[in-house]
Design an enzyme around this catalytic site. Structure first.
Site, PDB file in Angstrom:
ATOM      1  NE  ARG A 154      -2.115  -1.822   2.737  1.00 52.35           N
ATOM      2  CZ  ARG A 154      -2.405  -3.030   2.288  1.00 52.35           C
ATOM      3  NH1 ARG A 154      -3.440  -3.216   1.537  1.00 52.35           N
ATOM      4  NH2 ARG A 154      -1.675  -4.073   2.614  1.00 52.35           N
ATOM      5  CB  THR A 155       3.229   2.630   2.468  1.00 54.65           C
ATOM      6  OG1 THR A 155       2.354   2.195   3.509  1.00 54.65           O
ATOM      7  CG2 THR A 155       3.761   4.007   2.806  1.00 54.65           C
ATOM      8  CE  LYS A 186      28.956  -3.493  -5.983  1.00 51.55           C
ATOM      9  NZ  LYS A 186      29.127  -2.416  -6.982  1.00 51.55           N
ATOM     10  NE  ARG A 222       6.881   1.002   4.924  1.00 53.21           N
ATOM     11  CZ  ARG A 222       5.652   0.532   5.147  1.00 53.21           C
ATOM     12  NH1 ARG A 222       5.408  -0.745   5.049  1.00 53.21           N
ATOM     13  NH2 ARG A 222       4.665   1.345   5.462  1.00 53.21           N
ATOM     14  CG  HIS A 245       3.601   4.483   8.929  1.00 51.52           C
ATOM     15  ND1 HIS A 245       3.751   5.317   7.829  1.00 51.52           N
ATOM     16  CD2 HIS A 245       3.118   3.305   8.450  1.00 51.52           C
ATOM     17  CE1 HIS A 245       3.366   4.656   6.745  1.00 51.52           C
ATOM     18  NE2 HIS A 245       2.987   3.443   7.089  1.00 51.52           N
TER      19      HIS A 245
HETATM   20  C1  NCD Z   1       1.507  -0.625   8.494  1.00 49.91           C
HETATM   21  C2  NCD Z   1       3.012  -0.501   8.686  1.00 49.91           C
HETATM   22  O1  NCD Z   1       3.779  -0.787   7.784  1.00 49.91           O
HETATM   23  O2  NCD Z   1       3.382  -0.086   9.776  1.00 49.91           O
HETATM   24  N1  NCD Z   1       1.144  -0.759   7.164  1.00 49.91           N
HETATM   25  C3  NCD Z   1       0.951   0.349   6.391  1.00 49.91           C
HETATM   26  O3  NCD Z   1       1.852   1.095   6.128  1.00 49.91           O
HETATM   27  N2  NCD Z   1      -0.299   0.603   6.011  1.00 49.91           N
HETATM   28  C4  NCD Z   1       0.870  -1.602   9.386  1.00 49.91           C
HETATM   29  C5  NCD Z   1       1.311  -3.030   9.371  1.00 49.91           C
HETATM   30  O4  NCD Z   1       2.226  -3.439   8.683  1.00 49.91           O
HETATM   31  O5  NCD Z   1       0.694  -3.788  10.126  1.00 49.91           O
END
Ligand code: NCD
Length: 353
Positions: A88-89, A117, A138, A171
């Site tokens: 999703r993200t 490396k 991320r 997040h």
């Molecule tokens: C969440 C995350 O990655 O923290 N997902 C997201 O970004 N929608 C929640 C999860 O992984 O449970």
């Protein structure tokens, strides 16, 4: 401003300074530059971003409007550095960048980058900044987005960094979209003021609940219920934060009895990717939202989930009008377009159209 501040600190010293002082380092002339923590999003900034979000949605409804949006950042390029699983993200940011016309590249595993490396994290980030105009990242490690911003703000080519999920701690864009969804859901019932939000599931290791609570603390008379098995209770530092902010909350290991009290239920997945060897499996079925619970829920309450879902919410709940999690996904893309537009200072241009 950014340079003067950063040059006074090593990264280790920088990590120790207070959040308000750090926040200045992540903004420029009052504009957000990097989004690292949810606490950078003030109530005023949230409101500005949501006005922008609504306007962008409106503009995108016509072919001409979407073409115009797509011309705004067509000379810019974004790097999506996602070395932790994401559907999703990742797609949400990719689509958000493309909506504004940005070209997007990605690295989705350290195994395909020069980090295998032996390249340092700082050098990898500096390399990105040579090619791109924005980094969305991320990372499994807490504090990595902060480090990336720190590194880049000390160079001659600082580019914005957006934290798309770091370790178990933050997040911020999920918080941004969750508040947007809650505000929209409560638009005919007086907004977020006086509402009770119930957080359910793995509160210890889920970062979305932390970021959401930090944003909720800015709204008046909010009450939070934390519902989880004993072993997965929220870390005490967040309770401390809520105490300091004067937010009322309750901590319970129950679930069903609390459902009727909630105006919003925020369900989360067990984050077992963080399990350590020897950890015993925790039975969380008691904290699952089942179809039979719908009758306990207030008629105008809503159910949220950051997704991905496992068994936390029975699929038959999806068709209930109070289920908001698929709408959250869509909202997420639009608020991210607005966030990127803000970082590139397009507010006036978009609002004036
Ligand atoms: C969440 C995350 O990655 O923290 N997902 C997201 O970004 N929608 C929640 C999860 O992984 O449970």
């Amino acid at each position: 401003m950014k340079f003067e501040m950063s040059n006074r600190y090593t990264f280790e010293q920088f990590q120790q300074i207070s959040l308000p002082e750090k926040s200045q380092f992540f903004s420029n002339d009052g504009w957000l530059f990097d989004l690292v923590y949810s606490q950078q999003l003030s109530r005023q900034l949230l409101d500005e971003l949501y006005v922008l979000t609504n306007k962008i949605r409106l503009i995108s409804k016509t072919t001409e409007g979407s073409r115009w949006l797509g011309s705004l950042l067509s000379s810019k390029k974004a790097m999506l550095y996602f070395i932790q699983p994401s559907t999703r993200t990742f797609l949400s940011f990719q689509t958000a960048c493309e909506t504004l016309g940005m070209k997007v590249s990605d690295v989705r595993s350290t195994s395909t980058s020069s980090e295998v490396k032996g390249e340092s994290f700082a050098d990898t980030i500096r390399t990105f900044s040579s090619y791109f105009d924005l980094i969305v990242m991320r990372h499994p490690q807490a504090g990595c987005a902060e480090q990336a911003s720190f590194v880049l703000n000390n160079t001659r080519r600082p580019i914005p960094v957006i934290n798309a999920g770091s370790g178990k701690d933050e997040h911020p864009t999920q918080g941004l979209l969750d508040i947007f969804t809650l505000k929209k859901s409560f638009s005919s019932t007086g907004g977020l003021k006086n509402k009770t939000i119930m957080m359910v599931g793995d509160l210890k290791r889920g970062r979305t609940v932390r970021s959401l609570c930090q944003l909720l603390a800015q709204f008046e008379d909010i009450k939070i219920i934390f519902s989880s098995p004993k072993e997965l209770e929220m870390n005490p530092d967040l309770y401390q934060f809520l105490d300091n902010a004067g937010v009322k909350y309750e901590v319970t290991n129950g679930f069903v009895d609390w459902v009727p009290l909630a105006d919003a239920i925020y369900m989360t997945r067990i984050q077992d990717e963080w399990d350590e060897e020897g950890d015993k499996k925790i039975d969380v079925t008691e904290w699952h939202f089942k179809e039979e619970h719908l009758k306990l829920l207030k008629s105008n309450a809503v159910i949220l989930h950051p997704l991905p879902r496992r068994l936390e919410i029975e699929e038959s709940v999806d068709n209930d009008p109070r289920a908001m999690y698929w709408r959250q996904v869509r909202n997420g893309m639009w608020v991210r377009v607005a966030l990127i537009a803000h970082i590139f200072r397009l507010n006036r241009k978009i609002l004036d159209r």
